[in-house]
Design a protein around this motif. Structure first.
Motif, short mmCIF file in Angstrom:
data_model
loop_
_atom_site.label_atom_id
_atom_site.label_comp_id
_atom_site.label_asym_id
_atom_site.label_seq_id
_atom_site.Cartn_x
_atom_site.Cartn_y
_atom_site.Cartn_z
N ASP A 101 -2.14 12.49 23.41
CA ASP A 101 -3.49 11.23 21.87
C ASP A 101 -2.45 12.98 21.21
N GLU A 131 -2.28 7.15 19.13
CA GLU A 131 -4.07 7.41 19.20
C GLU A 131 -4.99 6.53 19.70
N THR A 135 -3.07 5.01 23.20
CA THR A 135 -2.74 5.91 24.33
C THR A 135 -2.75 4.92 25.71
#
Length: 303
Positions: A101, A131, A135
């Motif tokens: 992330d 993002e 993810t």
């Protein structure tokens, strides 16, 4: 007897991606005549034209596009099978992809990567940034083998295992020159609605995209990652929540100011996640190493 081969499909795929026989030959480390022969033989065997020629440039015909649409599934399946066979033989994956992330800094993994390469020099390691829901999607779509810092609860339907690895506190911050810097706290929805928010775009392609801390109809500047959001907020281009670890130096140096809001963002739990039922030495190695809180603490502080 089948008239299609994986090699021919790979050749067609490479030509379509690169736009010419010459470029495909370069990528595949073959001479252009070999590429031309492979395509001509496949067209003859199938009785269809696969490419339209425009000098050195080529484009797929409708038949060629249909062949490649389905053929790419076969290429992916063959690649997955090859990796599984090699993993069974050696215990180590031939390739291992970690999706991180953008709230976390991959630079903090340098020492850990060095240790991994020392014990798994035959495994190709790949890092990718995603993002929000993107993810989780990378894991379920098999584009990633391990998620680091996946935010929020995973999607319904299962197929993965997840363990919490960190909790992140968020602060609402603005630049000193931003109009909200002088506003009385706590800031209401009406106060925020009159100004632009900076938000990170969800990289999900198919899952429902997440929006975090935005009002309905809010004027928003969408950016690709947390690093850009941080920089834009420091430049006064908008407001928003940022991880507390990202803004400590900014607060000390007066580059950002914390403001109270009526609806603060709750702490976010970050997860380590992998597909259920899958095993491999690389997966086991990274799961054990990233269970160390010190590694995650370093990743939560921007480089």
């Amino acid at each position: 007897m089948l008239k299609l081969s994986l090699d021919a499909l790979l050749t067609v795929d490479t030509i379509a991606r690169r736009g010419s026989f010459a470029a495909a030959a370069k990528e595949l480390f073959r001479v252009p005549s070999t590429i031309s022969y492979t395509v001509a033989k496949l067209e003859e065997d199938l009785g269809v034209q696969l490419f339209e020629r425009f000098g050195p440039r080529v484009e797929l015909t409708a038949a060629g596009a249909e062949l490649l649409k389905e053929g790419r599934y076969l290429l992916k399946a063959a690649g997955d099978l090859e990796r599984r066979v090699r993993r069974v033989a050696s215990g180590w994956e031939t390739e291992f992809t970690i999706a991180i992330d953008s709230m976390l800094c991959p630079e903090a993994l340098m020492e850990t990567i060095h240790d991994f390469c020392a014990v798994a020099d035959q495994t190709r390691l790949r890092l990718m940034k995603e993002e929000l829901s993107g993810t989780w999607e990378a894991l379920l779509d098999r584009r990633a083998d391990l998620l680091v810092g996946a935010a929020g609860a995973g999607p319904s339907g299962g197929g993965y295992s997840a363990v919490p690895i960190a909790t992140v506190r968020f602060l609402f911050v603005v630049a000193p020159g931003h109009p909200l810097a002088a506003a009385q706290a706590p800031l209401s929805k009406a106060d925020l609605g009159a100004h632009r928010a900076v938000s990170v775009s969800d990289s999900a392609r198919q899952l429902q995209a997440r929006t975090v801390g935005l009002l309905f109809g809010q004027n928003t500047l969408a950016v690709p990652d947390m690093h850009t959001k941080h920089a834009f907020q420091r430049a006064g281009l908008g407001f928003g929540f940022l991880p507390s670890t990202w803004v400590q130096d900014d607060l000390a140096q007066g580059r950002l100011i914390v403001k109270e809001v009526e609806e603060p963002k709750p702490d976010e739990t970050l997860y380590l996640a992998w597909r259920t039922g899958e095993t491999g030495a690389a997966l086991d190695w990274w799961k054990e190493r990233l269970g160390d809180g010190a590694v995650l603490e370093r990743m939560l502080t921007p480089a």
